[in-house]
Design an enzyme around this catalytic site. Structure first.
Site, PDB file in Angstrom:
ATOM      1  N   ALA A  26      -8.154  -8.829  16.148  1.00 60.53           N
ATOM      2  CA  ALA A  26      -7.565 -10.367  15.913  1.00 60.53           C
ATOM      3  C   ALA A  26      -6.744  -9.784  14.461  1.00 60.53           C
ATOM      4  CB  ALA A  26      -8.706 -11.026  15.873  1.00 60.53           C
TER       5      ALA A  26
ATOM      6  N   ASP B 174      -7.773  -1.336   4.933  1.00 59.34           N
ATOM      7  CA  ASP B 174      -9.532  -1.714   6.225  1.00 59.34           C
ATOM      8  C   ASP B 174     -10.351  -0.801   5.640  1.00 59.34           C
ATOM      9  OD1 ASP B 174      -6.684  -2.913   7.230  1.00 59.34           O
ATOM     10  OD2 ASP B 174      -6.778  -1.772   9.056  1.00 59.34           O
TER      11      ASP B 174
ATOM     12  N   GLU C 130      -8.994   7.129  11.809  1.00 59.55           N
ATOM     13  CA  GLU C 130      -8.321   6.460  11.966  1.00 59.55           C
ATOM     14  C   GLU C 130      -7.055   7.121  12.886  1.00 59.55           C
ATOM     15  OE1 GLU C 130      -9.005   2.322  12.164  1.00 59.55           O
ATOM     16  OE2 GLU C 130      -7.089   1.691  13.213  1.00 59.55           O
TER      17      GLU C 130
ATOM     18  N   ASP D 126       0.877  -1.052   0.123  1.00 61.69           N
ATOM     19  CA  ASP D 126       0.280  -0.150  -0.373  1.00 61.69           C
ATOM     20  C   ASP D 126       1.027   0.571  -0.021  1.00 61.69           C
ATOM     21  OD1 ASP D 126       0.876  -0.510   2.697  1.00 61.69           O
ATOM     22  OD2 ASP D 126      -1.049  -0.007   4.017  1.00 61.69           O
TER      23      ASP D 126
HETATM   24  P1  ADP Z   1      -8.626  -5.002  14.829  1.00 60.44           P
HETATM   25  O1  ADP Z   1      -8.611  -3.232  13.859  1.00 60.44           O
HETATM   26  O2  ADP Z   1      -7.765  -5.662  14.080  1.00 60.44           O
HETATM   27  O3  ADP Z   1      -9.361  -5.321  15.162  1.00 60.44           O
HETATM   28  P2  ADP Z   1      -7.685  -2.739  16.806  1.00 60.44           P
HETATM   29  O4  ADP Z   1      -6.670  -2.861  17.499  1.00 60.44           O
HETATM   30  O5  ADP Z   1      -7.181  -1.652  15.025  1.00 60.44           O
HETATM   31  O6  ADP Z   1      -7.763  -3.598  15.935  1.00 60.44           O
HETATM   32  O7  ADP Z   1      -9.185  -2.273  16.826  1.00 60.44           O
HETATM   33  C1  ADP Z   1      -9.491  -2.449  18.015  1.00 60.44           C
HETATM   34  C2  ADP Z   1     -10.079  -1.689  18.901  1.00 60.44           C
HETATM   35  O8  ADP Z   1     -11.021  -1.126  17.906  1.00 60.44           O
HETATM   36  C3  ADP Z   1     -10.697  -2.329  19.966  1.00 60.44           C
HETATM   37  O9  ADP Z   1      -9.980  -2.278  21.275  1.00 60.44           O
HETATM   38  C4  ADP Z   1     -12.193  -0.451  20.361  1.00 60.44           C
HETATM   39  O10 ADP Z   1     -11.391  -0.151  20.934  1.00 60.44           O
HETATM   40  C5  ADP Z   1     -12.433  -0.543  18.927  1.00 60.44           C
HETATM   41  N1  ADP Z   1     -14.046  -1.495  18.606  1.00 60.44           N
HETATM   42  C6  ADP Z   1     -14.027  -2.205  17.568  1.00 60.44           C
HETATM   43  N2  ADP Z   1     -15.035  -3.262  17.515  1.00 60.44           N
HETATM   44  C7  ADP Z   1     -15.827  -1.949  18.654  1.00 60.44           C
HETATM   45  C8  ADP Z   1     -16.983  -2.416  19.385  1.00 60.44           C
HETATM   46  N3  ADP Z   1     -17.476  -3.090  18.746  1.00 60.44           N
HETATM   47  N4  ADP Z   1     -17.227  -1.438  20.293  1.00 60.44           N
HETATM   48  C9  ADP Z   1     -16.235  -1.065  21.346  1.00 60.44           C
HETATM   49  N5  ADP Z   1     -15.516  -0.702  20.486  1.00 60.44           N
HETATM   50  C10 ADP Z   1     -14.611  -1.753  19.122  1.00 60.44           C
HETATM   51 MG    MG Z   2      -7.499  -1.977  12.409  1.00 61.58          MG
END
Ligand code: ADP
Ligand code: MG
Length: 384
Positions: free
Chosen positions: A124, A173, A161, A35
């Site tokens: 994840a 993403d 973000e 990217d």
């Molecule tokens: P990924 O995008 O790989 O899942 P990230 O660390 O970039 O991991 O983003 C995860 C974060 O996004 C969580 O720690 C939380 O702060 C936020 N998040 C995502 N989904 C939810 C949800 N359903 N409710 C609250 N926060 C969320």
């Molecule tokens: Mg993420």
């Protein structure tokens, strides 16, 4: 998921959500570290989403809740938009969207009750972050009646973000969450950016194995890889590696440091593999697609050096398992997750075998997630 969201919304706020939006998580299919080199990437939106319910309040109070986080965070809409820390920090994602709306001159709602529910596992590697950004954005837009085209929506999520949450992610993403389509992959030319979809033969399954390992120096390693790629581009005589061909790399080999050469080798070949995967997909040839996934992983391991023993073990084990077309590390690397593209012949038992073998070797189990493709971000219930 929708029922769960509505039930939670009622329980916490004592009324119905007037607006419901959802946006899917995503898989990086192929196109590893392409990217920021201006190259292409293929991703898949999955059949798991973050759902957001919203109802407008007239008192100028914004109340945020999530089914996976404790408590309710209440903020005055008239107050400054500031980053939160600790347990409340998840609210930075919807707040970041509100800040991005303000900064781009899009009308944002004042008071509201907001609830998120999700079956995208957090952290994840499936980009729950982009999913919560896009679902929040669609709900906020619906609340004010503002409209926005897909590309602007995707960019709004990324801006939230990058600038508010402070994660320097590329366009993959949000692009995949926004442009996803069932039984398709999303192709992104990162330089435009330009978005397209490519049909994926039905019956294709994805299996994610999240190792939960994370290299302690991961941020520094990312920065180093970025820097090495830019150094290679400069020596080869291009602005970004997307403009370099394998012949140009060969001609510049003596002038390049060994490290810069290796990084460029990966990126330039990987860009070719993304194009190859698009052609193979259009021909319905999943066997060839799978081989490209495996070649991508080997290139990450050998040239880009962003794999690790856990990911190599998973990919090697998956390659030997029936029903697997191909497998590779997915995302930035240095830990994280591996993914496999499989036929229906790969089932729960196969996933269990991989998990057992991993447990025997590393002493813990990976998180195993089975996903199929799904549709991109959408408004599910409108207020009008
Ligand atoms: P990924 O995008 O790989 O899942 P990230 O660390 O970039 O991991 O983003 C995860 C974060 O996004 C969580 O720690 C939380 O702060 C936020 N998040 C995502 N989904 C939810 C949800 N359903 N409710 C609250 N926060 C969320
Ligand atoms: Mg993420």
């Amino acid at each position: 998921m929708m029922e769960k969201l509505v039930t939670r919304f009622r329980a916490v706020f004592g009324r119905e959500p007037d607006i419901i939006a959802r946006a899917p998580g995503r898989i990086e299919f192929i196109g590893n570290h392409t990217d920021y080199n201006g190259g292409p990437v293929l991703g898949a939106a999955i059949d798991r989403s973050v759902w957001v319910g919203l109802s407008v309040r007239t008192d100028g109070v914004r109340r945020f809740a999530s089914e996976v986080k404790p408590g309710v965070v209440a903020l005055e809409a008239s107050g400054p938009l500031e980053r939160l820390s600790g347990q409340k920090s998840w609210v930075n994602y919807p707040l970041g969207v509100l800040a991005a709306m303000r900064d781009t001159g899009v009308l944002a709602p004042a008071g509201f009750d907001y609830m998120a529910a999700s079956d995208v596992p957090l952290g994840a590697g499936l980009s729950s972050s982009a999913a919560i950004e896009l679902s929040s954005a669609l709900a906020f837009l619906e609340a004010t009646g503002a409209s926005m085209d897909r590309e602007s929506l995707v960019k709004l999520g990324r801006k939230a973000e990058n600038e508010f949450v402070g994660v320097p992610c590329g366009i993959l993403d949000q692009g995949v969450s926004g442009y996803g389509r069932k039984d398709h992959l999303v192709f992104i030319d990162c330089r435009g950016p330009r978005f397209d979809t490519v049909p994926l033969p039905a019956g294709s399954n994805f299996w994610i194995f999240n190792t939960h390992t994370k290299h302690a120096l991961i941020d520094g390693l990312y920065a180093a890889r970025h820097q090495e790629c830019m150094e290679a581009a400069k020596v080869i005589g291009v602005t970004l590696l997307v403009d370099a061909t394998p012949e140009m790399l060969a001609a510049a080999e003596q002038k390049l440091s060994r490290t810069a050469f290796k990084r460029a080798r990966h990126v330039i070949d990987e860009i070719g593999r993304v194009s190859g995967a698009v052609s193979a997909l259009r021909a319905g040839d999943l066997g060839s697609v799978g081989k490209l996934l495996l070649a991508s992983h080997r290139s990450s391991r050998t040239w880009f050096e962003n794999s690790c023993p856990e990911l190599d073990f998973l990919v090697d084990s998956l390659e030997a398992e029936a029903g697997v077309y191909g497998a590779r590390l997915t995302g930035g690397g240095f830990g994280g997750a591996a993914m496999a593209l499989t036929s229906e012949a790969f089932g729960e038992e196969s996933g269990q075998r991989i998990s057992d073998a991993y447990l025997a070797k590393f002493g813990s189990r990976p998180e195993v997630i089975h996903a199929r493709t799904g549709d991109g971000a959408a408004l599910v219930k409108g207020s009008r």
